[in-house]
Scaffold this active site. Sequence first.
Site, short mmCIF file in Angstrom:
data_model
loop_
_atom_site.label_atom_id
_atom_site.label_comp_id
_atom_site.label_asym_id
_atom_site.label_seq_id
_atom_site.Cartn_x
_atom_site.Cartn_y
_atom_site.Cartn_z
N ASP A 132 -23.75 37.96 -69.84
CA ASP A 132 -22.91 39.16 -69.84
C ASP A 132 -23.58 40.14 -70.80
OD1 ASP A 132 -21.08 41.17 -70.37
OD2 ASP A 132 -19.36 39.84 -70.26
N ASP B 190 -28.13 39.81 -65.47
CA ASP B 190 -26.94 39.98 -64.62
C ASP B 190 -25.99 38.81 -64.89
OD1 ASP B 190 -26.64 41.93 -61.88
OD2 ASP B 190 -25.18 40.32 -62.12
N LYS C 239 -10.11 49.93 -61.93
CA LYS C 239 -8.91 50.07 -62.76
C LYS C 239 -9.29 50.60 -64.15
CE LYS C 239 -6.87 46.07 -60.56
NZ LYS C 239 -6.91 44.63 -60.66
N ASP D 64 -24.03 56.32 -58.23
CA ASP D 64 -23.50 57.04 -57.07
C ASP D 64 -22.05 57.44 -57.34
OD1 ASP D 64 -23.13 54.02 -56.93
OD2 ASP D 64 -21.49 54.80 -55.71
N ASP E 145 -21.68 48.77 -62.20
CA ASP E 145 -20.33 48.71 -61.65
C ASP E 145 -19.45 49.76 -62.32
OD1 ASP E 145 -20.77 46.66 -59.88
OD2 ASP E 145 -20.22 45.07 -61.29
C1 SAM Z 1 -23.39 47.57 -58.14
S1 SAM Z 1 -24.38 46.22 -58.64
C2 SAM Z 1 -26.01 46.97 -58.77
C3 SAM Z 1 -27.11 45.96 -58.76
C4 SAM Z 1 -28.53 46.53 -58.74
N1 SAM Z 1 -28.82 47.29 -59.94
C5 SAM Z 1 -28.73 47.37 -57.51
O1 SAM Z 1 -28.96 48.59 -57.67
O2 SAM Z 1 -28.68 46.82 -56.41
C6 SAM Z 1 -23.94 46.03 -60.36
C7 SAM Z 1 -24.49 44.74 -60.95
O3 SAM Z 1 -24.15 44.70 -62.32
C8 SAM Z 1 -23.77 43.37 -62.64
N2 SAM Z 1 -22.94 43.42 -63.85
C9 SAM Z 1 -21.70 43.96 -63.98
N3 SAM Z 1 -21.24 43.81 -65.22
C10 SAM Z 1 -22.23 43.16 -65.91
C11 SAM Z 1 -22.35 42.71 -67.26
N4 SAM Z 1 -21.38 42.90 -68.15
N5 SAM Z 1 -23.49 42.07 -67.62
C12 SAM Z 1 -24.50 41.88 -66.71
N6 SAM Z 1 -24.42 42.29 -65.43
C13 SAM Z 1 -23.31 42.92 -65.03
C14 SAM Z 1 -23.06 42.87 -61.40
O4 SAM Z 1 -23.00 41.46 -61.33
C15 SAM Z 1 -23.90 43.48 -60.30
O5 SAM Z 1 -24.94 42.65 -59.89
#
Ligand code: SAM
Length: 220
Positions: free
Chosen positions: A100, A73, A126, A158, A122
């Site tokens: 990342d 993450d 946008k 979702d 995520d």
């Molecule tokens: C909506 S949360 C879902 C977290 C977890 N999977 C859950 O179901 O509770 C999306 C997660 O993806 C991470 N994230 C988004 N873009 C990312 C990236 N490029 N690399 C690593 N993590 C990322 C965010 O920091 C966040 O913790």
Amino acid sequence: MKVVEPDAATAGKYFLRVSGGDLHNDPDSVPRLTSLSLFGDDAPLEMEVGCGSGEFLCSLAESRPDTNFIGLDVHLKSLHKGIEAASEARLGNIKFVSVDFRQAYPLFVPDSLDTVYLHFPDPGMKARDKKRRIFDGRFLDEMHRAVVAGGKMSLVTDDEDYFGRMLGLIEKEKRWNRTHGEPHLVGFEPKVKSRFQTLWERRGKKVYRFELRNRKADWR
Ligand SMILES: C[S@@+](CC[C@H](N)C(=O)[O-])C[C@H]1O[C@@H](n2cnc3c(N)ncnc32)[C@H](O)[C@@H]1O
């Protein structure tokens, strides 16, 4: 989110921080994301991409001590929360990686992962953010190489728009088979639900799911 930063010993056991600078300037200095490199053994390795605070992954690690788990993450506080939970449960088969994911592809080794989870990624609001979504053609290519023949990928969202995009790409895929006859599944009932699954379900959102199996053996 109330979080305690891990002390040096706990961070040493559970945490790997990978900077974009190191990946760019000196990729060989960064450990590969394999069981041998991260855990010093050859147990099967499973990975959650965007693991957030790690509730789902910690519960898998607790119920399957013979498998290793890594959660990746970019959000440090969420990772600290996962580390706190792993440490309290004294888990020895899980690590959290701050990176990342879109920059982490050079860290994967062919046939090193048994299962990949991409749960509640995520969606981005946008157009610019939608282009940065993790699930895309490159994700399918890279994970096809990194996951063992017959290994799995679990995708849960979702978000209706993201779901449509996933469905479109999966329907064209020849290297991954769905493990289910239906085009997609609705609902997901793991032993422990993640923070975001709990949140979205409480708000009445529907959960869409795909489970894919790597057809690498047929493909070679
Ligand atoms: C909506 S949360 C879902 C977290 C977890 N999977 C859950 O179901 O509770 C999306 C997660 O993806 C991470 N994230 C988004 N873009 C990312 C990236 N490029 N690399 C690593 N993590 C990322 C965010 O920091 C966040 O913790």
